[in-house]
Design a protein around this motif. Structure first.
Motif, PDB file in Angstrom:
ATOM      1  N   SER A 183       0.698  -1.151  -0.262  1.00 11.28           N
ATOM      2  CA  SER A 183       0.087  -0.147  -0.105  1.00 11.28           C
ATOM      3  C   SER A 183       0.692   1.376  -0.040  1.00 11.28           C
ATOM      4  O   SER A 183       0.254   2.416  -0.368  1.00 11.28           O
ATOM      5  N   ALA A 184       2.209   1.152   0.175  1.00 15.23           N
ATOM      6  CA  ALA A 184       2.942   2.176   0.275  1.00 15.23           C
ATOM      7  C   ALA A 184       4.467   1.698   0.000  1.00 15.23           C
ATOM      8  O   ALA A 184       5.272   1.637   0.963  1.00 15.23           O
ATOM      9  N   ASP A 185       4.625   1.269  -1.251  1.00 11.62           N
ATOM     10  CA  ASP A 185       5.953   0.749  -1.483  1.00 11.62           C
ATOM     11  C   ASP A 185       6.975   1.605  -1.889  1.00 11.62           C
ATOM     12  O   ASP A 185       6.779   2.527  -2.965  1.00 11.62           O
ATOM     13  N   ALA A 186       8.254   1.918  -0.924  1.00 17.29           N
ATOM     14  CA  ALA A 186       9.127   2.686  -1.290  1.00 17.29           C
ATOM     15  C   ALA A 186       9.947   2.310  -2.659  1.00 17.29           C
ATOM     16  O   ALA A 186      10.485   1.052  -2.247  1.00 17.29           O
ATOM     17  N   LYS A 187      10.565   3.114  -3.382  1.00 17.76           N
ATOM     18  CA  LYS A 187      11.360   2.705  -4.443  1.00 17.76           C
ATOM     19  C   LYS A 187      12.798   3.049  -4.217  1.00 17.76           C
ATOM     20  O   LYS A 187      13.165   4.168  -3.528  1.00 17.76           O
ATOM     21  N   PHE A 188      13.762   2.273  -4.662  1.00 23.30           N
ATOM     22  CA  PHE A 188      15.125   2.767  -4.691  1.00 23.30           C
ATOM     23  C   PHE A 188      15.203   3.977  -5.634  1.00 23.30           C
ATOM     24  O   PHE A 188      14.835   3.849  -6.806  1.00 23.30           O
ATOM     25  N   ILE A 189      15.663   5.088  -5.225  1.00 24.55           N
ATOM     26  CA  ILE A 189      15.896   6.341  -6.140  1.00 24.55           C
ATOM     27  C   ILE A 189      17.430   6.743  -6.185  1.00 24.55           C
ATOM     28  O   ILE A 189      18.235   6.284  -5.241  1.00 24.55           O
ATOM     29  N   TRP A 190      17.857   7.470  -7.277  1.00 27.00           N
ATOM     30  CA  TRP A 190      19.077   7.932  -7.384  1.00 27.00           C
ATOM     31  C   TRP A 190      18.858   8.899  -8.750  1.00 27.00           C
ATOM     32  O   TRP A 190      17.723   9.290  -9.158  1.00 27.00           O
ATOM     33  N   SER A 191      19.803   9.329  -9.172  1.00 27.64           N
ATOM     34  CA  SER A 191      19.978  10.079 -10.482  1.00 27.64           C
ATOM     35  C   SER A 191      19.823   9.114 -11.870  1.00 27.64           C
ATOM     36  O   SER A 191      19.576   7.870 -11.557  1.00 27.64           O
ATOM     37  N   SER A 192      20.249   9.826 -12.968  1.00 25.95           N
ATOM     38  CA  SER A 192      20.164   8.765 -13.972  1.00 25.95           C
ATOM     39  C   SER A 192      21.093   7.768 -14.097  1.00 25.95           C
ATOM     40  O   SER A 192      21.063   6.813 -15.003  1.00 25.95           O
ATOM     41  N   SER A 193      22.138   7.762 -13.502  1.00 31.10           N
ATOM     42  CA  SER A 193      23.075   6.682 -13.493  1.00 31.10           C
ATOM     43  C   SER A 193      23.429   6.206 -11.891  1.00 31.10           C
ATOM     44  O   SER A 193      24.028   6.882 -11.242  1.00 31.10           O
ATOM     45  N   LEU A 194      22.984   5.231 -11.752  1.00 35.87           N
ATOM     46  CA  LEU A 194      23.166   4.414 -10.501  1.00 35.87           C
ATOM     47  C   LEU A 194      24.741   4.099 -10.342  1.00 35.87           C
ATOM     48  O   LEU A 194      25.069   3.811  -9.338  1.00 35.87           O
ATOM     49  N   VAL A 195      25.365   3.951 -11.380  1.00 36.43           N
ATOM     50  CA  VAL A 195      26.814   3.608 -11.181  1.00 36.43           C
ATOM     51  C   VAL A 195      27.809   4.664 -11.281  1.00 36.43           C
ATOM     52  O   VAL A 195      28.697   4.697 -10.285  1.00 36.43           O
ATOM     53  N   HIS A 196      27.680   5.945 -11.855  1.00 37.90           N
ATOM     54  CA  HIS A 196      28.507   7.141 -12.083  1.00 37.90           C
ATOM     55  C   HIS A 196      28.296   7.996 -11.260  1.00 37.90           C
ATOM     56  O   HIS A 196      29.329   8.549 -10.626  1.00 37.90           O
ATOM     57  N   ASP A 197      26.998   8.214 -10.830  1.00 40.56           N
ATOM     58  CA  ASP A 197      27.049   9.329  -9.998  1.00 40.56           C
ATOM     59  C   ASP A 197      26.885   9.121  -8.564  1.00 40.56           C
ATOM     60  O   ASP A 197      26.253   8.574  -7.774  1.00 40.56           O
ATOM     61  N   ASN A 198      28.006   9.672  -7.937  1.00 42.64           N
ATOM     62  CA  ASN A 198      28.382   9.302  -6.522  1.00 42.64           C
ATOM     63  C   ASN A 198      28.033  10.130  -5.470  1.00 42.64           C
ATOM     64  O   ASN A 198      28.021   9.826  -4.437  1.00 42.64           O
ATOM     65  N   LEU A 199      27.801  11.435  -5.932  1.00 47.19           N
ATOM     66  CA  LEU A 199      27.226  12.356  -4.846  1.00 47.19           C
ATOM     67  C   LEU A 199      25.921  13.098  -5.573  1.00 47.19           C
ATOM     68  O   LEU A 199      25.937  13.647  -6.435  1.00 47.19           O
ATOM     69  N   VAL A 200      24.866  12.744  -4.855  1.00 49.86           N
ATOM     70  CA  VAL A 200      23.342  12.879  -5.378  1.00 49.86           C
ATOM     71  C   VAL A 200      22.480  13.813  -4.309  1.00 49.86           C
ATOM     72  O   VAL A 200      22.502  13.115  -3.104  1.00 49.86           O
ATOM     73  N   LEU A 201      21.987  14.824  -4.159  1.00 50.74           N
ATOM     74  CA  LEU A 201      21.119  15.518  -3.375  1.00 50.74           C
ATOM     75  C   LEU A 201      19.821  15.220  -3.905  1.00 50.74           C
ATOM     76  O   LEU A 201      19.389  15.291  -4.974  1.00 50.74           O
ATOM     77  N   LEU A 202      19.097  14.764  -2.701  1.00 47.71           N
ATOM     78  CA  LEU A 202      17.597  14.504  -2.868  1.00 47.71           C
ATOM     79  C   LEU A 202      16.704  15.218  -1.967  1.00 47.71           C
ATOM     80  O   LEU A 202      16.802  15.523  -1.049  1.00 47.71           O
ATOM     81  N   ARG A 203      15.577  15.614  -2.536  1.00 51.05           N
ATOM     82  CA  ARG A 203      14.480  16.672  -1.841  1.00 51.05           C
ATOM     83  C   ARG A 203      12.981  16.135  -1.840  1.00 51.05           C
ATOM     84  O   ARG A 203      12.813  15.467  -3.456  1.00 51.05           O
ATOM     85  N   THR A 204      12.209  16.370  -0.981  1.00 48.50           N
ATOM     86  CA  THR A 204      10.815  16.239  -1.246  1.00 48.50           C
ATOM     87  C   THR A 204      10.203  17.142  -0.169  1.00 48.50           C
ATOM     88  O   THR A 204      10.798  17.419   0.849  1.00 48.50           O
ATOM     89  N   THR A 205       9.006  17.212  -0.237  1.00 42.55           N
ATOM     90  CA  THR A 205       8.078  18.272   0.562  1.00 42.55           C
ATOM     91  C   THR A 205       6.907  17.469   1.077  1.00 42.55           C
ATOM     92  O   THR A 205       6.207  16.965   0.324  1.00 42.55           O
ATOM     93  N   ILE A 206       7.003  17.303   2.495  1.00 43.65           N
ATOM     94  CA  ILE A 206       5.787  16.724   2.966  1.00 43.65           C
ATOM     95  C   ILE A 206       4.589  17.840   3.116  1.00 43.65           C
ATOM     96  O   ILE A 206       4.851  18.609   4.086  1.00 43.65           O
ATOM     97  N   GLU A 207       3.608  17.674   2.555  1.00 39.92           N
ATOM     98  CA  GLU A 207       2.388  18.774   2.603  1.00 39.92           C
ATOM     99  C   GLU A 207       1.553  18.487   3.731  1.00 39.92           C
ATOM    100  O   GLU A 207       1.578  17.365   4.628  1.00 39.92           O
ATOM    101  N   ARG A 208       0.783  19.395   4.009  1.00 39.98           N
ATOM    102  CA  ARG A 208      -0.269  19.476   5.133  1.00 39.98           C
ATOM    103  C   ARG A 208      -1.257  18.059   5.061  1.00 39.98           C
ATOM    104  O   ARG A 208      -1.606  17.896   4.029  1.00 39.98           O
TER     105      ARG A 208
END
Length: 332
Positions: A307-332
């Motif tokens: 009912s709430a399946d979390a996915k593995f996330i990253w940038s467009s390259s799981l192999v090359h991109d070694n430092l990735v910043l991730l953001r989301t906003t939890i709404e009201r």
């Protein structure tokens, strides 16, 4: 991450190309934002080498950091400048190094985990499995960092008080053993390209899931390597696409390149404008290779809840991109 299986180079490159094509590069082109040119370094970092953490158990690894200077005179910390030595370590969900090895989430006593005040009265709980290292922010405030930079693979639980809406920022780092080159040792290969990925679930006091990692998160790359040539890196507006770069092991990668971008000071703040950042790319459990990682598999009822399946996330390259910043906003 060292997978227990390996996809052939042509197959992996093709798959990464398909994934990259599926994400909104067109949006980046239409945004009108010119690409930020990276600084390039070549070869392995040789300066200011220090050890953050050493694991001597199964699959022993040493997590070092160092500095390297690019052609334009900028000094870069690789794989990333972190707060590992000064910030609070995230409490353990599963951590072999600390002998915390519950069989399921029901065995975790949340009442023993301190609640960090991030400004608000509502208590939230974040569960995180990152390959390899993360730093967790709420509204620009650093709450905790991963206690294990590289191995053994671990997972964490962070409790905090906040007021909706609030913004979560996560710095994700895929650690490396050849600093500045992105290579690690794997099954006898000295120059092997590891891969990354991060999965998270955030619940409120009533145990309702209020956020999972998925394609709605924003993800921007700030360090990518190894690049056999600079030309394989494609810049389209704010999109930094390394998915066309080779992923095979090499006999000698000491002449490979790396691309670096400066990190905005306020990147984790609630009012930071991330509209032109690409959306995160999602990856399957099989592709990431977590089937033998109990820090994840012991909690599939949490991370893979239908009912709430979390996915593995990253940038467009799981192999090359070694430092990735991730953001989301939890709404009201």
């Amino acid at each position: 991450m060292n997978r227990q299986f390996f996809i052939s180079t042509p197959g992996l490159a093709a798959l990464l190309g398909i994934i990259a094509a599926a994400v909104p590069i067109a949006h980046a082109q239409e945004s009108g934002v010119p690409p930020v040119e990276p600084s390039f370094t070549q070869g392995e970092a040789q300066s200011d080498i220090s050890t953050l953490f050493e694991w001597k158990g199964e699959n022993p690894r040493t997590a070092n950091i160092g500095t390297i200077r690019s052609d334009d005179g900028v000094e870069w910390t690789v794989p990333a400048k972190t707060h590992f030595g000064t910030a609070m370590k995230a409490p353990d969900l599963y951590n072999e190094a600390n002998a915390v090895t519950p069989d399921r989430v029901a065995d975790v006593n949340l009442a023993q985990i301190p609640v960090i005040d991030a400004g608000g009265d509502e208590v939230f709980t974040a569960y995180i499995f990152g390959d390899n290292y993360f730093e967790f922010y709420v509204n620009g405030n650093l709450l905790a960092v991963d206690p294990i930079p590289m191995t053994p693979f671990n997972s964490s639980v962070i409790r905090f008080k906040a007021q909706r809406p609030f913004t979560i920022g996560i710095m994700g780092v895929d650690w490396e053993e050849r600093l500045g080159l992105g290579f690690e040792k794997f099954r006898g290969a000295v120059f092997h390209q590891g891969d990354a990925g991060l999965v998270a679930v955030v619940k409120d006091e009533s145990e309702e899931t209020v956020a999972v990692t998925d394609q709605s998160w924003k993800a921007q790359t700030f360090y990518t390597s190894p690049l056999k040539s600079k030309e394989c890196l494609v810049l389209k507006g704010p999109w930094r696409d390394s998915s066309n770069c080779g992923t095979d092991d090499v006999d000698d990668g000491t002449s490979h390149f790396a691309a670096h971008w400066p990190i905005p000071d306020d990147w984790a703040a609630a009012d930071f404008d991330d509209r032109d950042w690409p959306n995160a790319v999602t990856y399957t459990n099989d592709f990431v290779g977590v089937e033998n990682k109990p820090a994840y598999t012991n909690f599939t009822d949490l991370f893979d809840n239908p009912s709430a399946d979390a996915k593995f996330i990253w940038s467009s390259s799981l192999v090359h991109d070694n430092l990735v910043l991730l953001r989301t906003t939890i709404e009201r």
